[in-house]
Design a protein around this motif. Structure first.
Motif, PDB file in Angstrom:
ATOM      1  N   TYR A   5       0.931  -1.286  -0.122  1.00  6.50           N
ATOM      2  CA  TYR A   5      -0.082  -0.048   0.008  1.00  6.50           C
ATOM      3  C   TYR A   5       0.859   1.358   0.038  1.00  6.50           C
ATOM      4  N   ASP A   6       0.705   2.189  -0.884  1.00  5.68           N
ATOM      5  CA  ASP A   6       1.189   3.404  -1.103  1.00  5.68           C
ATOM      6  C   ASP A   6       0.396   4.501  -1.033  1.00  5.68           C
ATOM      7  N   PRO A   7       0.455   5.424   0.101  1.00  6.77           N
ATOM      8  CA  PRO A   7      -0.671   6.700   0.060  1.00  6.77           C
ATOM      9  C   PRO A   7      -0.073   7.754  -1.069  1.00  6.77           C
ATOM     10  N   SER A   8       0.820   7.589  -1.747  1.00  6.05           N
ATOM     11  CA  SER A   8       1.267   8.640  -2.672  1.00  6.05           C
ATOM     12  C   SER A   8       1.143   8.429  -4.211  1.00  6.05           C
ATOM     13  N   VAL A   9       0.526   7.200  -4.344  1.00  2.68           N
ATOM     14  CA  VAL A   9       0.289   6.971  -5.835  1.00  2.68           C
ATOM     15  C   VAL A   9      -1.062   7.018  -6.127  1.00  2.68           C
ATOM     16  N   TRP A  10      -1.873   6.568  -7.349  1.00  2.06           N
ATOM     17  CA  TRP A  10      -2.833   6.908  -7.781  1.00  2.06           C
ATOM     18  C   TRP A  10      -3.608   5.400  -7.908  1.00  2.06           C
ATOM     19  N   THR A  11      -4.105   4.757  -6.741  1.00  2.00           N
ATOM     20  CA  THR A  11      -4.609   3.430  -6.564  1.00  2.00           C
ATOM     21  C   THR A  11      -5.862   3.552  -5.913  1.00  2.00           C
ATOM     22  N   ALA A  12      -6.438   2.473  -6.040  1.00  2.00           N
ATOM     23  CA  ALA A  12      -7.815   2.323  -5.175  1.00  2.00           C
ATOM     24  C   ALA A  12      -7.984   0.789  -5.025  1.00  2.00           C
ATOM     25  N   ALA A  13      -9.134   0.380  -4.185  1.00  3.36           N
ATOM     26  CA  ALA A  13      -9.558  -0.965  -3.869  1.00  3.36           C
ATOM     27  C   ALA A  13     -10.995  -1.057  -4.157  1.00  3.36           C
ATOM     28  N   ILE A  14     -11.338  -2.013  -5.328  1.00  2.35           N
ATOM     29  CA  ILE A  14     -12.680  -2.044  -5.576  1.00  2.35           C
ATOM     30  C   ILE A  14     -13.378  -3.109  -4.618  1.00  2.35           C
ATOM     31  N   LYS A  15     -14.645  -2.881  -4.351  1.00  5.98           N
ATOM     32  CA  LYS A  15     -15.459  -3.742  -3.731  1.00  5.98           C
ATOM     33  C   LYS A  15     -15.327  -5.210  -4.296  1.00  5.98           C
ATOM     34  N   THR A  16     -15.308  -6.093  -3.256  1.00  4.56           N
ATOM     35  CA  THR A  16     -14.985  -7.479  -3.532  1.00  4.56           C
ATOM     36  C   THR A  16     -15.941  -8.139  -4.507  1.00  4.56           C
ATOM     37  N   SER A  17     -17.043  -8.014  -4.507  1.00  3.94           N
ATOM     38  CA  SER A  17     -18.295  -8.141  -5.513  1.00  3.94           C
ATOM     39  C   SER A  17     -18.149  -7.896  -6.839  1.00  3.94           C
ATOM     40  N   LEU A  18     -17.070  -6.817  -7.067  1.00  2.00           N
ATOM     41  CA  LEU A  18     -16.770  -6.125  -8.506  1.00  2.00           C
ATOM     42  C   LEU A  18     -15.606  -6.800  -8.929  1.00  2.00           C
ATOM     43  N   ARG A  19     -14.842  -7.615  -8.286  1.00  2.00           N
ATOM     44  CA  ARG A  19     -13.715  -7.961  -8.627  1.00  2.00           C
ATOM     45  C   ARG A  19     -13.396  -8.652 -10.081  1.00  2.00           C
ATOM     46  N   ARG A  20     -14.539  -9.439 -10.262  1.00  2.00           N
ATOM     47  CA  ARG A  20     -14.509 -10.006 -11.992  1.00  2.00           C
ATOM     48  C   ARG A  20     -14.571  -8.804 -12.758  1.00  2.00           C
TER      49      ARG A  20
ATOM     50  N   LEU B 242     -11.037  -0.021 -17.332  1.00  2.00           N
ATOM     51  CA  LEU B 242     -10.360   0.559 -18.509  1.00  2.00           C
ATOM     52  C   LEU B 242      -9.726  -0.990 -19.286  1.00  2.00           C
ATOM     53  N   SER B 243      -9.739  -1.083 -20.533  1.00  2.00           N
ATOM     54  CA  SER B 243      -9.202  -2.123 -21.171  1.00  2.00           C
ATOM     55  C   SER B 243      -7.969  -2.008 -21.307  1.00  2.00           C
ATOM     56  N   GLY B 244      -7.048  -3.003 -21.475  1.00  2.00           N
ATOM     57  CA  GLY B 244      -5.650  -2.788 -21.564  1.00  2.00           C
ATOM     58  C   GLY B 244      -4.685  -2.585 -20.095  1.00  2.00           C
ATOM     59  N   ASP B 245      -3.466  -2.617 -20.228  1.00  2.00           N
ATOM     60  CA  ASP B 245      -2.697  -2.390 -19.096  1.00  2.00           C
ATOM     61  C   ASP B 245      -1.608  -1.398 -19.341  1.00  2.00           C
ATOM     62  N   ASN B 246      -1.604  -0.371 -20.536  1.00  2.00           N
ATOM     63  CA  ASN B 246      -0.877   0.568 -20.577  1.00  2.00           C
ATOM     64  C   ASN B 246      -1.309   2.138 -20.081  1.00  2.00           C
ATOM     65  N   TRP B 247      -1.920   2.028 -19.103  1.00  2.00           N
ATOM     66  CA  TRP B 247      -2.551   3.343 -18.748  1.00  2.00           C
ATOM     67  C   TRP B 247      -1.438   4.105 -17.726  1.00  2.00           C
ATOM     68  N   THR B 248      -1.488   5.473 -17.783  1.00  2.00           N
ATOM     69  CA  THR B 248      -0.804   6.121 -16.738  1.00  2.00           C
ATOM     70  C   THR B 248      -1.832   6.787 -15.647  1.00  2.00           C
ATOM     71  N   PRO B 249      -1.567   6.358 -14.390  1.00  2.00           N
ATOM     72  CA  PRO B 249      -2.572   6.856 -13.323  1.00  2.00           C
ATOM     73  C   PRO B 249      -2.213   8.400 -13.198  1.00  2.00           C
ATOM     74  N   GLY B 250      -3.470   8.908 -13.002  1.00  2.11           N
ATOM     75  CA  GLY B 250      -3.357  10.282 -12.705  1.00  2.11           C
ATOM     76  C   GLY B 250      -4.662  11.029 -13.083  1.00  2.11           C
ATOM     77  N   PRO B 251      -4.807  12.554 -13.139  1.00  2.00           N
ATOM     78  CA  PRO B 251      -5.776  13.213 -13.644  1.00  2.00           C
ATOM     79  C   PRO B 251      -5.695  13.165 -15.061  1.00  2.00           C
ATOM     80  N   VAL B 252      -7.066  13.124 -15.570  1.00  2.00           N
ATOM     81  CA  VAL B 252      -7.408  13.207 -16.889  1.00  2.00           C
ATOM     82  C   VAL B 252      -8.030  14.589 -17.511  1.00  2.00           C
ATOM     83  N   GLY B 253      -7.399  14.979 -18.626  1.00  2.00           N
ATOM     84  CA  GLY B 253      -8.313  16.079 -19.073  1.00  2.00           C
ATOM     85  C   GLY B 253      -7.645  17.594 -18.893  1.00  2.00           C
TER      86      GLY B 253
END
Length: 163
Positions: free
Chosen positions: A71-86, A152-163
């Motif tokens: 866990y790193d409080p300084s990066v752009w991450t989140a935890a999704i609800k377990t029932s939404l895992r799939r 988001l589909s794929g795995d080449n995204w850069t986390p952070g603000p958009v737009g």
């Protein structure tokens, strides 16, 4: 003659700077459109809160997430609800990271979904500290309602603000 050369050089540098700024602006716009296109369709709407499982002295470097990362409080991450895992691609130990577009309070951000959890009723996602501060700079709200989370589909995204 040296004055003319200096003026010409100065003019060329200004033109280059303006061109680079315009190119960066156009790139941001394209990125924003690409994100919206990649996120079309599978959105989930609900409430978001913040989590910080780090307890000083418990584990050096913070506890591990479902993906195996610390866990790193300084990066752009989140935890999704377990029932939404799939719906969000599995989120499991050692697997490639999953990404989501999160929209709330007129802001958009790409987050890496690296954890899951049994969230309270009505909540669909828990942000780490940096992500929560993006939506609630003072951290006074505690819960943000009407958050739209799109995988988001794929795995080449850069986390952070958009737009």
């Amino acid at each position: 003659m040296p004055f003319r050369s200096s003026a010409a050089l100065c003019g060329a540098l200004i033109a280059l700077a303006v061109s680079a700024t315009a190119t960066r602006s156009e790139t941001r716009g394209v990125h924003s459109n690409a994100v919206v296109d990649a996120a079309a369709g599978n959105a989930v709407v609900g409430a978001a809160s913040m989590y910080n499982p780090f307890k000083p002295g418990k584990e050096e470097g913070g506890p591990s997430t479902a993906s195996g990362e610390r866990y790193d409080p300084s990066v752009w991450t989140a935890a999704i609800k377990t029932s939404l895992r799939r719906k969000f691609g599995g989120v499991q130990f050692g697997a490639r990271p999953k990404y989501a577009l999160v929209e709330a309070v007129g802001k958009k951000v790409i987050v890496k979904i690296n954890d899951v959890g049994p969230l309270r009723p009505g909540r669909i996602i828990d942000f780490n500290e940096r992500t929560m501060r993006h939506f609630d700079p003072s951290l006074e709200l505690g819960v943000i309602d009407d958050v739209k989370v799109s995988p988001l589909s794929g795995d080449n995204w850069t986390p952070g603000p958009v737009g």
